[in-house]
Write an enzyme that holds these catalytic residues in place. Structure first.
Site, mmCIF file in Angstrom:
data_model
loop_
_atom_site.group_PDB
_atom_site.id
_atom_site.type_symbol
_atom_site.label_atom_id
_atom_site.label_comp_id
_atom_site.label_asym_id
_atom_site.label_seq_id
_atom_site.Cartn_x
_atom_site.Cartn_y
_atom_site.Cartn_z
ATOM 1 N N HIS A 1 0.868 -1.182 0.000
ATOM 2 C CA HIS A 1 0.000 0.000 0.000
ATOM 3 C C HIS A 1 0.904 1.231 0.000
ATOM 4 O O HIS A 1 2.148 1.103 -0.035
ATOM 5 C CB HIS A 1 -0.940 -0.031 1.206
ATOM 6 C CG HIS A 1 -0.234 -0.312 2.509
ATOM 7 N ND1 HIS A 1 0.642 0.574 3.076
ATOM 8 C CD2 HIS A 1 -0.252 -1.397 3.324
ATOM 9 C CE1 HIS A 1 1.114 0.061 4.208
ATOM 10 N NE2 HIS A 1 0.606 -1.145 4.382
ATOM 11 N N GLN B 1 9.137 -2.619 16.502
ATOM 12 C CA GLN B 1 9.998 -3.343 15.562
ATOM 13 C C GLN B 1 11.209 -2.488 15.176
ATOM 14 O O GLN B 1 12.328 -2.988 15.065
ATOM 15 C CB GLN B 1 9.190 -3.691 14.303
ATOM 16 C CG GLN B 1 10.010 -4.237 13.157
ATOM 17 C CD GLN B 1 9.127 -4.724 12.025
ATOM 18 O OE1 GLN B 1 8.587 -5.815 12.098
ATOM 19 N NE2 GLN B 1 8.973 -3.931 10.990
ATOM 20 N N GLY C 1 1.849 3.141 2.269
ATOM 21 C CA GLY C 1 2.843 3.171 3.354
ATOM 22 C C GLY C 1 4.137 2.510 2.889
ATOM 23 O O GLY C 1 5.234 3.066 3.035
ATOM 24 N N HIS C 2 4.007 1.316 2.301
ATOM 25 C CA HIS C 2 5.198 0.619 1.772
ATOM 26 C C HIS C 2 5.856 1.463 0.681
ATOM 27 O O HIS C 2 7.075 1.592 0.630
ATOM 28 C CB HIS C 2 4.803 -0.725 1.146
ATOM 29 C CG HIS C 2 4.243 -1.722 2.110
ATOM 30 N ND1 HIS C 2 2.941 -2.143 2.052
ATOM 31 C CD2 HIS C 2 4.808 -2.403 3.135
ATOM 32 C CE1 HIS C 2 2.723 -3.042 2.997
ATOM 33 N NE2 HIS C 2 3.842 -3.214 3.674
ATOM 34 N N GLY D 1 9.231 1.403 8.724
ATOM 35 C CA GLY D 1 8.178 2.368 9.038
ATOM 36 C C GLY D 1 7.996 2.547 10.538
ATOM 37 O O GLY D 1 8.101 1.587 11.313
ATOM 38 N N SER E 1 -2.255 -0.353 6.497
ATOM 39 C CA SER E 1 -1.745 -1.660 6.912
ATOM 40 C C SER E 1 -2.280 -2.707 5.944
ATOM 41 O O SER E 1 -3.413 -2.581 5.461
ATOM 42 C CB SER E 1 -2.238 -1.983 8.330
ATOM 43 O OG SER E 1 -2.093 -3.356 8.601
ATOM 44 N N SER E 2 -1.460 -3.715 5.683
ATOM 45 C CA SER E 2 -1.917 -4.803 4.810
ATOM 46 C C SER E 2 -3.163 -5.462 5.391
ATOM 47 O O SER E 2 -4.007 -5.972 4.665
ATOM 48 C CB SER E 2 -0.818 -5.848 4.665
ATOM 49 O OG SER E 2 0.346 -5.233 4.159
#
Ligand code: AMP
Length: 285
Positions: A32, A153, A34-35, A147, A185-186
């Site tokens: 998406h 993470q 974001g990526h 991200g 988000s996926s």
């Protein structure tokens, strides 16, 4: 655009291109905006960008979550084709390519893995560390882009680089949101329509919490967040914490705020059957 499915393939693609700097964007696909923002940053900073698409089984503590994780390779490649350059590469390995045998390595991230996602998803960050070290070994990037959406993470990956003495420089990229504030988000595509309609509550609640954190006590803020999320039909709060971005130590009392640190409101919740996380920085002036 070079698409490789094997380690020797991606290594071959990159051999002729070094010593140009390589920027790496690891993803689990179902791409998406974001990526894509990470990929664009990699393209801006590095003459060669590599994007991996790999749904890493070792970071899923919930089998059902792994099974229903969206896989949309054709659409992912279409999206990537719009932004990446001729020399850039996409790496889409099968599980056996990354894990020819069981990865038994155990990492230790101390307190970083004892809070929030670490507590609620046992083994998750060990799996993240396994795949990140493997992918870094394969791609040998100069820069890797992550991200802020996955706040904890990011802290873990920085610590992993520190512990392993890796030369990879970690670049953190801001959260990209939908028009109602829902962090992309996926997993969003798995939300039922009724749930998706109300999902702006997460961003609104985080905004309110970050505002309240300027003057109110932590239990009061937590109560507000609980009430706001749990009173939205289909939503239930898993955790809410205010932590600093280095040690991820939960703040339990305002006196623990220190000017020199950055603090974030972090939230995990169930939206229908789907688990979502998000976070927002607090500006303590
Ligand atoms: P994933 O495919 O979920 O493993 O995510 C791959 C990378 O994209 C991770 O570094 C994520 O933090 C980042 N990412 C996912 N969603 C967003 C977003 N909404 N904004 C910015 N980065 C994101």
């Amino acid at each position: 655009m070079n698409v490789s499915r094997t380690i020797s393939g991606i290594r071959g693609d990159l051999t002729g291109l070094r010593p140009k700097h390589v920027g790496f964007v690891p993803t689990m696909g179902a791409l998406h905006e974001g990526h894509i923002s990470l990929v664009e940053k990699a393209i801006e900073l590095c003459p060669v960008a590599v994007v991996s698409i790999f749904v890493n089984p070792t970071q899923f503590n919930d089998k059902e979550d792994l099974n229903k994780y969206p896989r949309t390779e054709d659409a992912d490649l279409d999206l990537l084709r719009k932004v990446i350059r001729e020399d850039d590469a996409v790496f889409i390995p099968e599980v056996e390519e990354i894990y020819p045998s069981e990865d038994k390595r155990v990492f230790n991230f101390g307190n970083l893995e004892k809070v929030m996602e670490g507590l609620h998803r046992p083994g998750h960050f060990n799996g993240v560390a396994q795949v990140v070290t493997k992918l870094f070994d394969i791609v040998e990037p100069d820069y890797a882009f992550f991200g802020q959406k996955d706040f904890q993470q990011l802290a873990i990956v920085k610590e992993l680089v520190r512990q392993t003495g890796s030369k990879v420089k970690i670049i953190s990229c801001p959260i990209i949101r939908e028009s109602d504030g829902l962090a992309m988000s996926s997993r969003n595509r798995l939300l039922e329509p009724e749930i998706r309609k109300n999902a702006g509550i997460i961003f609104r609640t985080l905004n309110q919490a970050a505002e309240l954190a300027k003057e109110r006590e932590i239990p009061e803020i937590r109560k507000h967040v609980e009430r706001s999320i749990n009173s939205t039909s289909g939503f239930s709060l898993e955790y809410f914490e205010i932590v600093d971005d280095k040690q991820l130590l939960p703040v339990t009392d305002r006196s623990q705020f220190h000017k020199e640190n950055n603090y974030f409101c972090c939230i995990a919740l169930r939206a229908g059957k789907i688990r979502l996380i998000d976070n927002m920085e607090i500006s303590l002036l």
